[in-house]
Each structure stands twice: as structure tokens, then as C-alpha cells.
Design a protein around this motif. Structure first.
Motif, mmCIF file in Angstrom:
data_model
loop_
_atom_site.group_PDB
_atom_site.id
_atom_site.type_symbol
_atom_site.label_atom_id
_atom_site.label_comp_id
_atom_site.label_asym_id
_atom_site.label_seq_id
_atom_site.Cartn_x
_atom_site.Cartn_y
_atom_site.Cartn_z
ATOM 1 N N GLY A 316 0.791 -1.217 0.000
ATOM 2 C CA GLY A 316 0.000 0.000 0.000
ATOM 3 C C GLY A 316 0.825 1.269 0.000
ATOM 4 O O GLY A 316 0.278 2.352 -0.235
ATOM 5 N N SER A 317 2.125 1.173 0.272
ATOM 6 C CA SER A 317 2.964 2.362 0.267
ATOM 7 C C SER A 317 3.165 2.851 -1.161
ATOM 8 O O SER A 317 3.001 2.111 -2.133
ATOM 9 N N GLU A 318 3.521 4.112 -1.287
ATOM 10 C CA GLU A 318 3.713 4.693 -2.615
ATOM 11 C C GLU A 318 4.850 4.012 -3.369
ATOM 12 O O GLU A 318 4.786 3.802 -4.574
ATOM 13 N N ARG A 319 5.891 3.650 -2.641
ATOM 14 C CA ARG A 319 7.027 2.994 -3.274
ATOM 15 C C ARG A 319 6.638 1.608 -3.793
ATOM 16 O O ARG A 319 7.019 1.207 -4.896
ATOM 17 N N ALA A 320 5.865 0.877 -2.997
ATOM 18 C CA ALA A 320 5.433 -0.456 -3.415
ATOM 19 C C ALA A 320 4.510 -0.381 -4.628
ATOM 20 O O ALA A 320 4.606 -1.195 -5.548
ATOM 21 N N GLU A 321 3.615 0.611 -4.649
ATOM 22 C CA GLU A 321 2.708 0.766 -5.784
ATOM 23 C C GLU A 321 3.471 1.069 -7.063
ATOM 24 O O GLU A 321 3.142 0.563 -8.136
ATOM 25 N N SER A 322 4.504 1.886 -6.941
ATOM 26 C CA SER A 322 5.309 2.226 -8.109
ATOM 27 C C SER A 322 6.016 0.997 -8.661
ATOM 28 O O SER A 322 6.041 0.760 -9.874
ATOM 29 N N MET A 323 6.597 0.199 -7.774
ATOM 30 C CA MET A 323 7.303 -0.993 -8.215
ATOM 31 C C MET A 323 6.354 -2.065 -8.742
ATOM 32 O O MET A 323 6.694 -2.817 -9.648
ATOM 33 N N LEU A 324 5.159 -2.128 -8.181
ATOM 34 C CA LEU A 324 4.161 -3.064 -8.706
ATOM 35 C C LEU A 324 3.792 -2.692 -10.138
ATOM 36 O O LEU A 324 3.608 -3.563 -10.995
ATOM 37 N N GLU A 325 3.689 -1.417 -10.385
ATOM 38 C CA GLU A 325 3.372 -0.947 -11.730
ATOM 39 C C GLU A 325 4.472 -1.338 -12.712
ATOM 40 O O GLU A 325 4.198 -1.772 -13.838
ATOM 41 N N PHE A 326 5.725 -1.181 -12.273
ATOM 42 C CA PHE A 326 6.839 -1.567 -13.143
ATOM 43 C C PHE A 326 6.859 -3.079 -13.344
ATOM 44 O O PHE A 326 7.115 -3.563 -14.449
ATOM 45 N N ALA A 327 6.598 -3.843 -12.289
ATOM 46 C CA ALA A 327 6.571 -5.302 -12.402
ATOM 47 C C ALA A 327 5.501 -5.749 -13.394
ATOM 48 O O ALA A 327 5.725 -6.676 -14.193
ATOM 49 N N LYS A 328 4.350 -5.088 -13.347
ATOM 50 C CA LYS A 328 3.265 -5.427 -14.282
ATOM 51 C C LYS A 328 3.698 -5.178 -15.711
ATOM 52 O O LYS A 328 3.399 -5.975 -16.620
ATOM 53 N N LEU A 329 4.423 -4.073 -15.924
ATOM 54 C CA LEU A 329 4.928 -3.752 -17.261
ATOM 55 C C LEU A 329 5.867 -4.844 -17.757
ATOM 56 O O LEU A 329 5.743 -5.317 -18.892
ATOM 57 N N VAL A 330 6.801 -5.269 -16.914
ATOM 58 C CA VAL A 330 7.780 -6.276 -17.322
ATOM 59 C C VAL A 330 7.099 -7.615 -17.599
ATOM 60 O O VAL A 330 7.352 -8.260 -18.627
ATOM 61 N N LEU A 331 6.238 -8.047 -16.710
ATOM 62 C CA LEU A 331 5.585 -9.346 -16.861
ATOM 63 C C LEU A 331 4.723 -9.413 -18.115
ATOM 64 O O LEU A 331 4.599 -10.472 -18.735
ATOM 65 N N SER A 332 4.172 -8.288 -18.517
ATOM 66 C CA SER A 332 3.253 -8.277 -19.665
ATOM 67 C C SER A 332 3.953 -8.045 -20.997
ATOM 68 O O SER A 332 3.314 -8.161 -22.053
ATOM 69 N N THR A 333 5.249 -7.717 -20.976
ATOM 70 C CA THR A 333 5.943 -7.386 -22.231
ATOM 71 C C THR A 333 7.222 -8.181 -22.465
ATOM 72 O O THR A 333 7.910 -7.928 -23.455
#
Length: 398
Positions: A316-333
């Protein structure tokens, strides 16, 4: 019954003892090459012909073991009497609060023209001493500079350099190292006011990394990613990183870091391993769609096989949300992705469970949660305790 032993002839003793003195020069050089500098100096007592042999010793390694030692004075004495080429020069201080001020005269001797390895730690060189030193060593292949301060631009002109590690406080950096294979740069200090890119006209990224056409492994540490973000970020670099297969980068989840990170990824078409570590310097505000807001090519991670993300913050932290977004990008591409590692420093297990729900382009991709062992070094992980999405699949099948 054994009789009395005959007395040894004095001439025989001299002949035997003189054997070391009469060794061929090439044999003597091979023996000295296997010794440390201290051992080479001690070998001078073997015979009169070995007395000055250590003065041509090619590997000079000086280490400061305590704050009372006179390291610079010792180095000065050795360099004054040294003869012949110097191939390795290391000056290492173990005390961060006791930086060595190295006189520029140290490197005026002709022996440094054949230097291939230079290691300096906890030091200061007056003026542009580092630039002058490096440029005077045309055969330099290995450069290791740790914990130093440099006003102005740190210019590294080394046409044969293949390995470079830099940890320091400098305002700008310009790398002219076309053969560099492995590089690690860590920047700390107040560079924003002095960088040439502060007016937004020049690109720090191009000046620092734009000509590393042969680079294979690159580590960006500390605040160096923020330095690269200053000035315009080019879409295309003067030379592509076609050989770059491993990237390790420190991020603090700031919006300004996205552009240089993407520039780095876009110009490394053969990237296979990526490691990202989030630092705890600041906790910048999270911007929804931080990574999605940029025009990201679908083939950005077409060769990527291994990802390791470290320092996921509390869920739920801002840092975790940012990294989750990047992880989603990598996993999907990333079509060839085989392993996606998350190193747990807190409650990353919750983040890990969320990652499992993201779509993965690669059918071979395995998510792995690693538990960080605080007793080990920063780069070490406790590989004994791991969880993966494969474990859940096995349990579900039962």
C-alpha cells in the motif's frame, strides 16, 4: 658405527649460498612477481645482488591498517627509488574519515606509462589530478576509484579500459572509454548546482553513457540515476548498447527517474538480466500510471530472462505501488522471461501474492520470493528460504 662428520669446506658454503645470487634475471623476476611488495623488500637480504631487486617490483600495493600509519610518506619513499615499469598500483585506506591527499608528483614517474591496474580508496587528488593520472596511463585496463571528491567534471580518457568502478562525490562525469565491458558508477553529494546540464541544454546521459558501445554489464548506484535525468534525455544515443546484457540500477521511485531508466532499456536491445533496488533516501509522492504514462515500446524487454527487484516497501505504500506498476509492465511485455525475483525486506509476501495475479506474456516465467538475510552483505540473499508460484500450483494440484 658412524664416524665423525667431515667439516664442510668454506668454499663449498660460499658456492651454495651464492646460488641465489647467481639466478638468471628472468628467474629472479618470476620469483618477485609471486611475492607481495613487503615480501619482495624482505628478499633483499638474501644476497647483495638482491639488495635493490625490489625497486623494480611491478606490483605496488599499499594498505593503511591504522590511522597512525604514514601511508603517503611510505608511498613517496618507494616511488622515489622505484625503477622500471609499474603494472599494478593500489593505494587503499580502510578509514573513511582519514582520506589520503595524494600529491600529484606521485604519478610523474615514467613507470606509470605501462600501468594496467589502478585502485585508489579514500583519497583526494588536487585539481584535475584523476583526469591527468588516467590519461597518462595509455594501457590502463582496470580502474577502481572509491570514496573521493572531485570538483568539476570527472573525465575518464582511457582507450583500453575494460573494467571501471567509481564511488565518489563529483559534479559531472565524461566517459571516453570505448572498450569498457563492465562499469559501476555510484554518485553521492551535491551535484545539482554544478552539473553542466543544470540549465537544461546539455544531456548528462549522453555525456556520461552515450559512447559506451562495448559495455556488457552496467551498475548505476546511489544518486547517479538522478544525475542522468538532468538535461534532455535523448531518444537515440550516439551508440547503441548492443552488447549490454546485465543492468543493475538504484531507484527512489521518483517521476524524473523514469525517463533515463527507459532510455537505458530502449538502447539495450539484448538485455537479459535486470536488477532494481529501491533506496530509502526519500519517499516521493506516487503518481498513478507512473510507468504507463510514457510511450513504451512493446518490444522493450524482448530478450529479458531474469529480473530481481529488491526493497519492496510495505503493501500500500507509494514505493510499493510504483514498483508493482513496473513489475506489471515487465511481466506483460517480456516474452522470454524465465525468473522474476522479489527480495523481501519487510512484508513483501503480500506484494508477491498480488504479483501472481498479473498476466504474464511468458509461459515459462516463474515468480520467486527471496527472504533477505540481514546478517549478510547487501548483495547476498538467503537462498535457503524461497517461495515460488510453482509451489502453489503443486499444492493446488494435490
Amino acid at each position: 658405527m658412524d664416524g665423525p662428520q667431515p667439516k664442510r669446506n668454506r668454499a663449498d658454503i660460499n658456492v651454495n649460498s651464492d646460488y641465489i645470487s647467481n639466478l638468471p634475471a628472468d628467474i629472479k623476476e618470476k620469483i618477485l612477481a609471486e611475492l607481495s611488495l613487503k615480501e619482495a623488500v624482505r628478499a633483499s637480504i638474501l644476497s647483495s645482488r638482491w639488495k635493490d631487486s625490489w625497486t623494480s617490483y611491478p606490483n605496488l600495493v599499499f594498505e593503511e591498517k591504522n590511522t597512525k600509519s604514514r601511508l603517503i610518506e611510505l608511498v613517496d619513499k618507494v616511488l622515489r627509488v622505484h625503477q622500471g615499469p609499474i603494472q599494478i598500483f593500489k593505494l587503499v585506506s580502510e578509514y573513511a574519515s582519514n582520506k589520503c591527499v595524494i600529491p600529484s608528483r606521485f604519478f610523474s614517474c615514467n613507470g606509470f606509462t605501462l600501468l594496467h591496474t589502478l585502485c585508489l580508496s579514500h583519497f583526494n587528488l588536487p585539481g584535475f589530478g584523476i583526469e591527468k593520472l588516467v590519461s597518462s596511463c595509455p594501457l590502463l585496463e582496470h580502474l577502481d576509484l572509491n570514496y573521493f571528491s572531485q570538483e568539476g567534471c570527472l573525465r575518464i580518457l582511457a582507450p583500453k579500459l575494460t573494467f571501471m568502478k567509481i564511488i565518489g562525490d563529483f559534479h559531472d562525469i565524461c566517459l571516453e572509454t570505448p572498450k569498457l565491458v563492465e562499469g559501476s558508477i555510484c554518485l553521492f553529494g551535491d551535484f545539482q548546482e554544478f552539473s553542466a546540464a543544470k540549465d537544461g541544454k546539455e544531456s548528462n546521459f549522453t555525456r556520461a553513457l552515450g559512447h559506451l558501445s562495448n559495455i556488457q554489464k552496467l551498475k548505476i548506484r546511489g544518486e547517479f540515476i538522478d544525475y542522468l535525468a538532468m538535461g534532455p534525455i535523448p531518444n537515440n544515443l550516439p551508440a547503441m548498447f548492443n552488447h549490454l546484457s546485465e543492468i543493475s540500477v538504484d531507484l527512489i521511485s521518483g517521476l524524473n527517474e523514469i525517463a533515463p531508466a527507459l532510455c537505458l532499456f530502449q538502447n539495450a536491445p539484448n538485455l537479459k538480466e535486470l536488477r532494481i533496488e529501491c533506496l530509502d533516501f526519500v519517499d516521493p509522492p506516487y503518481v498513478q500510471g507512473l510507468w504507463e504514462s510514457k510511450a513504451i515500446p512493446y518490444c522493450l524487454f524482448k530478450c529479458l530472462k531474469v529480473v530481481n527487484i529488491m526493497c519492496f516497501d510495505d503493501p500500500g505504500s507509494e514505493r510499493a505501488e510504483s514498483m508493482l506498476e513496473f513489475a506489471k509492465l515487465v511481466l506483460s511485455t517480456a516474452p522470454l522471461l524465465e525468473e522474476f525475483h522479489v527480495t523481501d525486506l519487510g512484508e513483501a509476501i503480500v506484494v508477491f501474492e498480488e504479483l501472481k495475479l498479473f498476466p504474464k506474456l511468458s509461459e515459462k516465467c516463474k515468480l520467486v520470493l527471496k527472504y533477505f538475510n540481514e546478517e549478510t552483505d547487501d548483495d547476498e540473499e538467503n537462498n535457503g528460504d524461497e517461495e515460488s508460484d510453482d509451489d502453489d500450483e503443486e499444492n493446488n494440484s494435490d
